[in-house]
Design a protein around this motif. Structure first.
Motif, PDB file in Angstrom:
ATOM      1  N   ASP A  56       2.679  -4.377   6.721  1.00 60.86           N
ATOM      2  CA  ASP A  56       4.089  -4.674   6.450  1.00 60.86           C
ATOM      3  C   ASP A  56       4.213  -5.848   5.472  1.00 60.86           C
ATOM      4  O   ASP A  56       5.102  -5.850   4.609  1.00 60.86           O
ATOM      5  N   LYS A  57       3.331  -6.824   5.605  1.00 59.40           N
ATOM      6  CA  LYS A  57       3.358  -7.957   4.677  1.00 59.40           C
ATOM      7  C   LYS A  57       2.967  -7.517   3.269  1.00 59.40           C
ATOM      8  O   LYS A  57       3.494  -8.033   2.268  1.00 59.40           O
ATOM      9  N   PHE A  58       2.037  -6.564   3.178  1.00 65.68           N
ATOM     10  CA  PHE A  58       1.703  -6.010   1.859  1.00 65.68           C
ATOM     11  C   PHE A  58       2.925  -5.347   1.238  1.00 65.68           C
ATOM     12  O   PHE A  58       3.210  -5.522   0.042  1.00 65.68           O
ATOM     13  N   HIS A  59       3.663  -4.597   2.043  1.00 63.90           N
ATOM     14  CA  HIS A  59       4.859  -3.929   1.531  1.00 63.90           C
ATOM     15  C   HIS A  59       5.897  -4.952   1.057  1.00 63.90           C
ATOM     16  O   HIS A  59       6.609  -4.713   0.068  1.00 63.90           O
ATOM     17  N   GLN A  60       5.979  -6.091   1.737  1.00 63.35           N
ATOM     18  CA  GLN A  60       6.914  -7.134   1.300  1.00 63.35           C
ATOM     19  C   GLN A  60       6.528  -7.668  -0.074  1.00 63.35           C
ATOM     20  O   GLN A  60       7.399  -7.997  -0.884  1.00 63.35           O
ATOM     21  N   LEU A  61       5.221  -7.736  -0.341  1.00 61.15           N
ATOM     22  CA  LEU A  61       4.750  -8.184  -1.665  1.00 61.15           C
ATOM     23  C   LEU A  61       4.901  -7.096  -2.721  1.00 61.15           C
ATOM     24  O   LEU A  61       5.043  -7.396  -3.908  1.00 61.15           O
ATOM     25  N   HIS A  62       4.845  -5.839  -2.265  1.00 63.04           N
ATOM     26  CA  HIS A  62       4.951  -4.689  -3.175  1.00 63.04           C
ATOM     27  C   HIS A  62       6.029  -3.753  -2.631  1.00 63.04           C
ATOM     28  O   HIS A  62       5.718  -2.699  -2.063  1.00 63.04           O
ATOM     29  N   PRO A  63       7.307  -4.097  -2.808  1.00 62.43           N
ATOM     30  CA  PRO A  63       8.392  -3.306  -2.198  1.00 62.43           C
ATOM     31  C   PRO A  63       8.418  -1.846  -2.653  1.00 62.43           C
ATOM     32  O   PRO A  63       8.963  -0.991  -1.942  1.00 62.43           O
ATOM     33  N   ASN A  64       7.809  -1.577  -3.801  1.00 65.13           N
ATOM     34  CA  ASN A  64       7.810  -0.203  -4.310  1.00 65.13           C
ATOM     35  C   ASN A  64       6.728   0.664  -3.684  1.00 65.13           C
ATOM     36  O   ASN A  64       6.715   1.878  -3.873  1.00 65.13           O
ATOM     37  N   ILE A  65       5.799   0.043  -2.921  1.00 62.54           N
ATOM     38  CA  ILE A  65       4.707   0.791  -2.297  1.00 62.54           C
ATOM     39  C   ILE A  65       4.940   0.844  -0.792  1.00 62.54           C
ATOM     40  O   ILE A  65       4.854  -0.162  -0.096  1.00 62.54           O
ATOM     41  N   THR A  66       5.224   2.012  -0.290  1.00 65.17           N
ATOM     42  CA  THR A  66       5.380   2.224   1.146  1.00 65.17           C
ATOM     43  C   THR A  66       4.042   2.674   1.726  1.00 65.17           C
ATOM     44  O   THR A  66       3.366   3.526   1.142  1.00 65.17           O
ATOM     45  N   VAL A  67       3.678   2.084   2.852  1.00 67.06           N
ATOM     46  CA  VAL A  67       2.388   2.385   3.463  1.00 67.06           C
ATOM     47  C   VAL A  67       2.601   3.184   4.744  1.00 67.06           C
ATOM     48  O   VAL A  67       3.305   2.740   5.655  1.00 67.06           O
ATOM     49  N   LYS A  68       2.007   4.350   4.794  1.00 69.04           N
ATOM     50  CA  LYS A  68       2.024   5.181   5.997  1.00 69.04           C
ATOM     51  C   LYS A  68       0.665   5.056   6.673  1.00 69.04           C
ATOM     52  O   LYS A  68      -0.343   5.516   6.152  1.00 69.04           O
TER      53      LYS A  68
END
Length: 435
Positions: A56-68
């Motif tokens: 989730d923290k990675f997604h905050q740094l890269h809002p365009n990349i959603t991680v499933k």
């Protein structure tokens, strides 16, 4: 570490958007390009929740990349997905013994173009950790977290036996084990000072070998068990301690032992006074036996090699981009984050209780460290980490070596020299060893 074998992979190229060739790195998506990447791992339950918090923290740094994120996915499932052309974008494996197959088959993509492009400093990662994430010059994975092995000992039992400090040599370990051992009235083992049986819990042949200075291969890559005298020293030490207990009594004791990864673990329940184990055991003890009075130390070394004290076997979790990943560029951003970002590694360490895999993260003041866990951080930073060689045939050679070790130590084989020569022949026929 449990050895899991993956069958040889014969994979064909799988097309996909953002898939890089072996010689070039796929570009990361632009900030306005929304993509979703899938991550497969064997994490489950509490551990998967902890990993997902970092994702989730990675997604905050890269809002365009959603991680499933999908947990409970082992190497076999990952392999089947790659073969079927439905691979995840990122794969996380607990089995470093399979790195040779991952790299040589092409099932994990070569990451060197990404490392070169982004100028990633691999010197931040200890050599032994770098070794178990590449094979014969092909870096197809990165380390996510490390396991480092040392000695666990019951302080209350030490005090009762009049032992003031942990052993540093194998002769001291054997002497302490005998003092700490308790027998039932019928002669069976009530408490084992130390269980020397190859394959019992984490007492595997690859974990113990570095403490004797045992070398797996010759300069030309052949198996070296019959030519390197440290192997004979190690197996004879195990056999001598086995004889103290009685092979039959040890077999009975280990057969009745609690499951390793449960609250019935023999060390956690006080049925074993000393054991070799990884740093992850501290988390199990915190959760399952919080009142256990124990400490950790570097594992003892062979009496004829005192300079090895501080040596530790290491392995760990690895992360890569499978062949056929649909968003390889975005996948690399996550792989890089989970393997080199200090904050991410510190968060994972604090929640999972594994050793962070870079120099900076291991020295971070934000780590939440108990004295027992500190031992493993010190070993990681001590410059004496060792790992068994990677192989093009997974862990098959380890099984050959350990099967013979158990047979010899338990009295099922009498000619050690001939047995080790046979082991060498089998390993050479099975595997190519190398990093």
């Amino acid at each position: 570490m449990t050895v899991t074998l993956v069958s040889s992979l014969a994979l064909t190229a799988c097309g996909g958007i953002g898939t890089a060739s072996s010689s070039q790195a796929a570009a990361a998506p632009s900030s306005d390009e929304k993509v979703t990447i899938t991550v497969w791992s064997k994490f489950a339950g509490r551990e998967l929740t902890a990993v997902n918090a970092v994702l989730d923290k990675f997604h905050q740094l890269h809002p365009n990349i959603t991680v499933k994120s999908e947990g409970s996915q082992d190497d076999d499932k990952i392999t089947q997905a790659i073969r079927g052309g439905n691979s995840p974008d990122v794969a996380i494996s607990f089995t470093t013994d399979n790195i040779g197959q991952f790299c040589t088959s092409g099932s994990f993509q070569n990451l060197q173009p990404y490392l070169d492009r982004d100028k990633v400093d691999l010197n931040q990662i200890p050599q032994a950790t770098r070794d178990y994430t590449s094979f014969q010059g092909n870096r197809c994975a990165m380390p996510m977290l490390a396991d480092v092995y040392g000695l666990y000992y019951n302080k209350k039992m030490f005090e009762a036996a009049g032992i003031s400090s942990p052993p540093k040599t194998m002769s001291e370990l054997a002497a302490d084990a005998k003092k700490l051992t308790q027998f039932n009235p019928d002669g069976s083992i009530k408490v084992a000072g130390f269980v020397p049986t190859p394959g019992f819990y984490e007492n595997t042949i690859q974990t113990l070998a570095p403490q004797f200075g045992a070398v797996w291969r010759t300069n030309d890559g052949k198996s070296a068990l019959s030519t390197n005298p440290a192997w004979s020293t190690m197996l004879n030490w195990q056999k001598d301690l086995t004889s103290f207990y009685g092979a039959g009594k040890l077999t009975q004791f280990t057969a009745a032992a609690g499951q390793e990864y449960s609250a019935d673990n023999n060390f956690e329940t006080g049925k074993t006074a000393m054991m070799v184990d990884g740093e992850f055991r501290t988390a199990f003890i915190d959760a399952e036996a919080p009142d256990l009075n124990y400490a950790t130390a570097p594992f003892p070394v062979s009496d004829d090699h005192p300079e090895l004290y501080g040596t530790a076997y290491t392995t760990g979790t690895i992360i890569g981009i499978p062949k056929g990943a649909k968003n390889a560029g975005a996948a690399w951003e996550l792989v890089k984050y989970l393997s080199t970002n200090t904050d991410a590694l510190v968060d994972l360490t604090n929640s999972l209780k594994n050793v962070p895999t870079t120099v900076d993260s291991a020295a971070s003041p934000n780590l939440k460290v108990t004295p027992q866990f500190q031992t493993f951080l010190d070993l990681f930073k001590g410059g004496k980490l060792q790992n068994n060689p990677s192989s093009n045939n997974g862990g098959a050679y380890l099984k050959v070596a350990q099967d013979f070790a158990l047979k010899y130590v338990s009295g099922g084989a009498s000619d050690l020299a001939a047995g080790l020569k046979d082991v060498d022949t089998q390993i050479d026929n099975l595997s190519t060893l190398g990093h």
